[in-house]
Design an enzyme around this catalytic site. Structure first.
Site, PDB file in Angstrom:
ATOM      1  N   GLU A 145      -7.208  -5.207   9.016  1.00 11.01           N
ATOM      2  CA  GLU A 145      -6.592  -4.719   7.776  1.00 11.01           C
ATOM      3  C   GLU A 145      -6.515  -5.904   6.792  1.00 11.01           C
ATOM      4  OE1 GLU A 145      -3.036  -2.340   8.304  1.00 11.01           O
ATOM      5  OE2 GLU A 145      -3.192  -1.591   6.240  1.00 11.01           O
ATOM      6  N   HIS A 195       3.718 -10.327  11.026  1.00  9.55           N
ATOM      7  CA  HIS A 195       4.677 -10.176   9.918  1.00  9.55           C
ATOM      8  C   HIS A 195       6.081 -10.520  10.420  1.00  9.55           C
ATOM      9  CE1 HIS A 195       1.848  -7.990   7.336  1.00  9.55           C
ATOM     10  NE2 HIS A 195       1.600  -7.153   8.316  1.00  9.55           N
ATOM     11  N   TYR A 247      10.081  -0.607   9.808  1.00 10.72           N
ATOM     12  CA  TYR A 247       8.669  -0.926  10.101  1.00 10.72           C
ATOM     13  C   TYR A 247       8.103   0.079  11.114  1.00 10.72           C
ATOM     14  CZ  TYR A 247       4.887  -4.302  11.245  1.00 10.72           C
ATOM     15  OH  TYR A 247       3.694  -4.946  11.449  1.00 10.72           O
ATOM     16  N   ASP A 261      -4.498  -7.279   4.834  1.00  8.51           N
ATOM     17  CA  ASP A 261      -3.392  -8.252   4.786  1.00  8.51           C
ATOM     18  C   ASP A 261      -3.582  -9.370   5.810  1.00  8.51           C
ATOM     19  OD1 ASP A 261      -2.924  -6.037   6.497  1.00  8.51           O
ATOM     20  OD2 ASP A 261      -0.811  -6.541   6.692  1.00  8.51           O
ATOM     21  N   ASP A 320       0.195  -6.742  14.278  1.00  9.08           N
ATOM     22  CA  ASP A 320       1.262  -6.017  13.575  1.00  9.08           C
ATOM     23  C   ASP A 320       2.443  -5.634  14.481  1.00  9.08           C
ATOM     24  OD1 ASP A 320       0.334  -5.896  10.933  1.00  9.08           O
ATOM     25  OD2 ASP A 320      -0.922  -4.157  11.337  1.00  9.08           O
ATOM     26  N   HIS A 359      -7.071  -8.097  14.009  1.00 12.77           N
ATOM     27  CA  HIS A 359      -6.903  -6.844  13.249  1.00 12.77           C
ATOM     28  C   HIS A 359      -7.552  -7.054  11.889  1.00 12.77           C
ATOM     29  CE1 HIS A 359      -5.114  -3.344  11.536  1.00 12.77           C
ATOM     30  NE2 HIS A 359      -3.991  -3.862  11.096  1.00 12.77           N
ATOM     31  N   HIS A 390       0.811  -1.227   0.000  1.00 14.08           N
ATOM     32  CA  HIS A 390       0.000   0.000   0.000  1.00 14.08           C
ATOM     33  C   HIS A 390       0.848   1.283   0.000  1.00 14.08           C
ATOM     34  CE1 HIS A 390       0.410   0.401   4.359  1.00 14.08           C
ATOM     35  NE2 HIS A 390      -0.403  -0.591   4.628  1.00 14.08           N
ATOM     36  N   HIS A 418      -2.261  -0.594  15.288  1.00 15.23           N
ATOM     37  CA  HIS A 418      -2.230   0.744  14.738  1.00 15.23           C
ATOM     38  C   HIS A 418      -3.557   1.160  14.111  1.00 15.23           C
ATOM     39  CE1 HIS A 418      -1.555  -0.277  10.314  1.00 15.23           C
ATOM     40  NE2 HIS A 418      -1.735  -1.428  10.898  1.00 15.23           N
TER      41      HIS A 418
HETATM   42 FE1  FEO Z   1      -2.133  -3.298   9.869  1.00 14.66          FE
HETATM   43 FE2  FEO Z   1      -0.296  -5.918   8.742  1.00 14.66          FE
HETATM   44  O1  FEO Z   1      -1.761  -4.795   8.838  1.00 14.66           O
END
Ligand code: FEO
Length: 404
Positions: free
Chosen positions: A79, A228, A195, A81, A163, A77, A23, A144
């Site tokens: 998001e 991640h 990151y 991903d 995250d 979360h 993104h 976040h």
């Molecule tokens: Fe906030 Fe890895 O997504």
């Protein structure tokens, strides 16, 4: 990449070797989408993966169980991903209950038809028992996203941190010690800073208060499994301390010099400025914006205590790439850094003035005035640039004492 990380708890996510634009955030090392399957009496999946990779996680899950046997799906979360394959998982396990924060549920409702799914809304301190394991939820709003939470597996002393504490690193190593043995600690630290700077910089105070809440809850943590990158099993305390240091504004006593140029006049100013900095004993990293991904420039900004911005004036305002960088930086709400500006102009200035206005909007310390030159830097202008670099380095050294 099915890996047992604790007894009957498996990493079942996917490695994305090829993603370079996450993104808009450049990820030169790819990333991973980690999710975790708890093979307890109640089979529990924590998070899903980016929808492009759903067959990877399903293959890993199917090597352990039939997905229809998943009883609990925890969504830390929303998001995409991590949550864009929730519908696929729910199509295979339609009777599963989704555990999610109230804000997460509202977000999920906007992405999917959730009308037939079972939900339990959870908040900090709520628990579920899956058999031999007890899972405790910890809301982390704005770390976040508003929906964010973490899941702590009590008996395993395992924090599944979504995250937080992650890195965009696609690697064959799954754990911190494996990565450090095969690559290097420097590479890992660089990924952590990258990151943090690009994702978590605005949330330093929240990070501190949330980590203090974790301490007050008395959670013993001997493994942190983010969504991640690599999992922290050797020294999870080190990544928590690193986050506290970054939240406190820790930076190198050095300067980043971030610029762009039209006809090389602003670029020619960088050399004497850098020399002035170096002669005051500080390291200086020089970054040309159109030759550098935005996220790499943000990382270099974050590493150093001081930052100089160089911009030509174009139509009385900042050069577009510099304006873009400063707008992006303002959104990240940087703190504890000192700024200065320089640049060249033809018939009317404006870029340096606008850069200082941006620094003040960000409430950052500044060294004023900056340096501006007409058309091309003369020998005299180069001397002024050298002095400006030296003066800025002295100011950075003085300012840095506040953080020692
Ligand atoms: Fe906030 Fe890895 O997504």
């Amino acid at each position: 990449m099915k890996v047992e990380i604790k007894p009957d708890i498996y990493l079942v996510g996917a490695i994305d070797w090829a993603v370079r634009d996450f993104h808009g955030y450049v990820t030169p090392n790819g990333t991973t989408y980690n999710n975790y399957l708890i093979m307890d009496e109640q089979i529990t999946l924590v998070d899903t993966v980016k929808h492009d990779f759903v067959r990877h996680t399903l293959k890993n899950i199917m090597s352990l169980t039939d997905p229809s046997k998943i009883v609990n799906l925890i969504i830390n979360h929303i998001e995409p991903d991590h949550a864009s394959s929730v519908d696929r998982i729910m199509s295979l396990a339609p009777d599963a209950t989704i555990y999610i924060t109230s804000k997460g549920k509202k977000g999920l409702d906007r992405h999917f038809d959730t009308s037939k799914w079972n939900f339990r809304i959870v908040k900090t301190g709520d628990t579920i028992n899956t058999g031999k394991y007890t899972l405790t939820f910890l809301e982390t709003p704005m770390l976040h996203w508003p929906d964010s939470m973490m899941t702590y597996v009590n008996e395993a002393k395992l924090l599944i941190s979504q995250d937080a504490f992650g890195q965009h690193l696609a690697t064959s190593a799954r754990f911190d010690d494996e990565f450090i043995e095969n690559a290097s600690l420097c590479e890992l630290e660089d990924s952590i800073i990258d990151y943090y700077a690009n994702i978590l910089m605005p949330f330093g105070q929240l990070i501190k208060s949330k980590l203090s809440e974790v301490q007050k809850l008395g959670l013993e943590i001997d493994m942190i499994a983010p969504d991640h990158g690599i999992i922290w099993r050797k020294d999870p305390g080190s990544i928590m301390q690193k986050y506290l240091d970054m939240a406190d504004g820790k930076a190198n006593l050095s300067i980043s010099l971030i610029y762009d140029t039209m006809w090389n006049s602003t670029e020619r100013m960088t050399i004497p400025i850098m020399q002035g900095i170096k002669d005051e004993g500080l390291d200086c990293k020089v970054i040309k914006l159109r030759s550098t991904p935005m996220s790499a420039a943000i990382k270099e900004f974050w590493k150093s205590r001081g930052c100089l911005i160089g911009s030509p004036t174009l139509n009385n305002i900042l050069f577009p790439s510099v304006a873009e960088f400063l707008t992006h930086l303002r959104g990240l709400r940087p703190k504890n850094r000192i700024m200065g500006a320089f640049g060249s102009y033809g018939w009317g200035g404006g870029a340096v003035k606008e850069a200082y206005e941006e620094f003040k909007r960000m409430k950052l310390e500044v060294l004023e005035p900056g340096v501006e030159v007409l058309y091309r830097p003369s020998m005299d202008d180069e001397s002024k640039c050298y002095e400006f670099g030296g003066d800025f380095a002295k100011k950075v050294k003085e300012y840095h004492k506040n953080f020692e």
